[in-house]
Design a protein around this motif. Sequence first.
Motif, short mmCIF file in Angstrom:
data_model
loop_
_atom_site.label_atom_id
_atom_site.label_comp_id
_atom_site.label_asym_id
_atom_site.label_seq_id
_atom_site.Cartn_x
_atom_site.Cartn_y
_atom_site.Cartn_z
N GLU A 32 2.41 1.73 -3.41
CA GLU A 32 1.43 2.23 -4.37
C GLU A 32 1.10 3.70 -4.12
OE1 GLU A 32 -2.90 1.08 -6.30
OE2 GLU A 32 -2.33 0.16 -4.39
N ARG A 33 0.78 4.04 -2.88
CA ARG A 33 0.27 5.39 -2.59
C ARG A 33 1.37 6.44 -2.54
NH1 ARG A 33 -3.41 2.94 2.31
NH2 ARG A 33 -4.94 1.88 0.99
N ARG A 34 2.55 6.04 -2.05
CA ARG A 34 3.60 7.03 -1.83
C ARG A 34 4.64 7.07 -2.95
NH1 ARG A 34 4.58 6.70 4.81
NH2 ARG A 34 2.45 7.36 5.32
N ASN A 69 0.83 -1.21 0.00
CA ASN A 69 0.00 0.00 0.00
C ASN A 69 0.86 1.25 0.00
OD1 ASN A 69 -2.39 -1.42 -0.03
ND2 ASN A 69 -2.78 -1.22 2.16
N ASP A 70 1.91 1.27 0.81
CA ASP A 70 2.79 2.44 0.83
C ASP A 70 3.49 2.63 -0.51
OD1 ASP A 70 2.16 3.22 3.37
OD2 ASP A 70 4.07 2.65 4.29
N PHE A 92 4.06 4.91 -6.58
CA PHE A 92 3.44 4.72 -7.89
C PHE A 92 2.35 5.74 -8.19
CE2 PHE A 92 4.55 -0.10 -8.11
CZ PHE A 92 5.85 0.22 -8.42
N ASP A 93 1.59 6.15 -7.17
CA ASP A 93 0.49 7.08 -7.42
C ASP A 93 0.94 8.52 -7.59
OD1 ASP A 93 -1.30 5.02 -7.27
OD2 ASP A 93 -2.21 5.60 -5.37
N VAL A 94 2.16 8.86 -7.18
CA VAL A 94 2.54 10.26 -7.14
C VAL A 94 3.79 10.60 -7.96
CG1 VAL A 94 1.44 10.66 -4.92
CG2 VAL A 94 3.82 9.91 -4.97
N ARG A 134 5.32 -0.17 -12.44
CA ARG A 134 3.96 0.15 -12.00
C ARG A 134 2.88 -0.77 -12.59
NH1 ARG A 134 3.21 6.24 -11.64
NH2 ARG A 134 3.76 6.13 -13.84
#
Length: 225
Positions: free
Chosen positions: A187-189, A184-185, A191-193, A214
């Motif tokens: 992805e969110r911190r 989750n980290d 891959f998402d940004v 990704r």
Amino acid sequence: MDVIDEYTGHVEPAGKPARRELDALSITKMSVGPMDNNAYLLVCGSSNEALLIDAANDAERLSDLIGSGPGRPTLRTIVTTHQHPDHWQALGATAGAFGANTVAHAADAGPLPLPPDVLVDHGDVIRVGECELEIIHLRGHTPGSIALLYRDPSGHPHLFTGDSLFPGGIGRTTSPEDFTSLINDVERRIFDVLPADTWFYPGHGDDSTVGAERPNLPEWRARGW
């Protein structure tokens, strides 16, 4: 020490280091120790100040990498990405030899061979000369694993991920809860940004990019811990 000037992201165990020259910062990667750990020396071009990521092993080779003589960079800081012993075998010797400050996350400080001079958390910024590195806390491989992000104003971002992200997957975890936390980290911190051209430098082995890894995230989730 001979250095390879054509940077590909691959270095041989116990072989020559490889250097990448950015406009404001140089990045030199070297494999050290029996577990093929990567150590990264970052040097600010303006100030000639240096920061070392993971004094993992081979203190003499790390010293040779930093160099000697009047042109040698000033090693101000050593960052340990996480608490596992293969990433800090040369920390005490290198910090002592160069008088460098040591940096780690508080959750991983306890097992280190010397107390960190500076404790960091997610969102903090540390400096190497005139260049800034952002701290990204990636929970799961260890409680205090961190990555360091350099946003090159003249190019793409550069991310040093320790053992939290590799080409082909996230780092090892020891429970389903830790796996979920880490992926989750990531992805969110990450891959998402961060943009696809973000180049990342792991704690072992070859480099990769966010864009290359990704699309594989659903497969990593399905594979589980």
